[in-house]
Design a protein around this motif. Structure first.
Motif, PDB file in Angstrom:
ATOM      1  N   ILE A  15     -15.704 -18.239  31.965  1.00  0.00           N
ATOM      2  CA  ILE A  15     -15.079 -19.125  30.973  1.00  0.00           C
ATOM      3  C   ILE A  15     -15.924 -19.210  29.712  1.00  0.00           C
ATOM      4  N   VAL A  16     -17.204 -19.450  29.852  1.00  0.00           N
ATOM      5  CA  VAL A  16     -18.096 -19.553  28.685  1.00  0.00           C
ATOM      6  C   VAL A  16     -18.160 -18.217  27.956  1.00  0.00           C
TER       7      VAL A  16
ATOM      8  N   VAL B 138     -15.869 -15.817  27.762  1.00  0.00           N
ATOM      9  CA  VAL B 138     -14.625 -15.605  27.022  1.00  0.00           C
ATOM     10  C   VAL B 138     -14.581 -16.505  25.789  1.00  0.00           C
ATOM     11  N   ASN B 139     -14.986 -17.754  25.919  1.00  0.00           N
ATOM     12  CA  ASN B 139     -14.994 -18.668  24.768  1.00  0.00           C
ATOM     13  C   ASN B 139     -15.933 -18.188  23.668  1.00  0.00           C
ATOM     14  N   VAL B 140     -17.116 -17.732  24.025  1.00  0.00           N
ATOM     15  CA  VAL B 140     -18.064 -17.225  23.028  1.00  0.00           C
ATOM     16  C   VAL B 140     -17.477 -15.992  22.338  1.00  0.00           C
TER      17      VAL B 140
ATOM     18  N   MET C  92     -14.265 -15.160  21.957  1.00  0.00           N
ATOM     19  CA  MET C  92     -13.148 -15.553  21.093  1.00  0.00           C
ATOM     20  C   MET C  92     -13.632 -16.288  19.844  1.00  0.00           C
ATOM     21  N   ALA C  93     -14.625 -17.159  19.985  1.00  0.00           N
ATOM     22  CA  ALA C  93     -15.165 -17.868  18.822  1.00  0.00           C
ATOM     23  C   ALA C  93     -15.824 -16.899  17.850  1.00  0.00           C
ATOM     24  N   THR C  94     -16.496 -15.897  18.365  1.00  0.00           N
ATOM     25  CA  THR C  94     -17.116 -14.893  17.507  1.00  0.00           C
ATOM     26  C   THR C  94     -16.061 -14.123  16.738  1.00  0.00           C
TER      27      THR C  94
ATOM     28  N   SER D 119     -14.534 -16.468  13.973  1.00  0.00           N
ATOM     29  CA  SER D 119     -15.389 -16.769  12.826  1.00  0.00           C
ATOM     30  C   SER D 119     -15.645 -15.544  11.963  1.00  0.00           C
TER      31      SER D 119
END
Length: 154
Positions: free
Chosen positions: A26-27, A29-31, A33-35, A38
């Motif tokens: 989960i973490v 995938v979130n990192v 997607m956030a990358t 941005s």
């Protein structure tokens, strides 16, 4: 009589490994997607949203006046890299200005002016680099009429 295989008991270590693995996915995938988010969008639509909200009704009135003019434009890229406009409804003495913006902000904005040709089309004075652009057009007449629109240029 057949002997049944024995199962190992489900322990706290197993549960800990499952939780750690799940949250790691989960973490991760979130990192990821956030990358991506941005790096592809700067996030600024307007500099000051409060000021923009105060001008919103004025912008709607201007848009209605511009729509009432009934002008239309078709944009094409010529073989030499310059842009060509077919502007219908606008007077011949109009002035055409444009700003080409890269949709993701990776390339600097390009200011363009257009000159009317003998065939009635308008050609940009400068070459627009290859790629995807958003062209913000502004057509002005000597009488003070202003018409603005945006077109995608591929």
């Amino acid at each position: 009589m057949a002997k049944r295989p024995t199962r190992k008991p489900f322990t706290g270590k197993h549960m800990t490994l499952i939780l750690v693995a799940g949250f790691t996915v989960i973490v991760g995938v979130n990192v990821f997607m956030a990358t991506l988010a941005s790096r592809t969008f700067g996030g600024i639509v307007v500099e000051n949203s409060y000021v923009a909200s105060q001008k919103f009704n004025t912008w709607l009135d201007e848009a209605r006046r511009e729509e009432a003019l009934g002008w239309q434009v078709a944009v094409a890229r010529r073989g030499d890299g310059r842009l060509q406009l077919e502007l219908t409804g606008a007077p011949e003495d109009a002035q055409v200005l444009a700003e080409a913006r890269h949709p993701l902000g990776h390339k600097p904005d390009q200011a363009l002016t257009f000159t009317r040709g003998s065939d009635g089309t308008w050609a940009s004075d400068a070459v627009l680099p290859e790629g995807r652009w958003t062209l913000r057009l502004r057509v002005e007449t000597p009488e003070g009429a202003v018409w603005r629109t945006e077109r995608a240029v591929l």
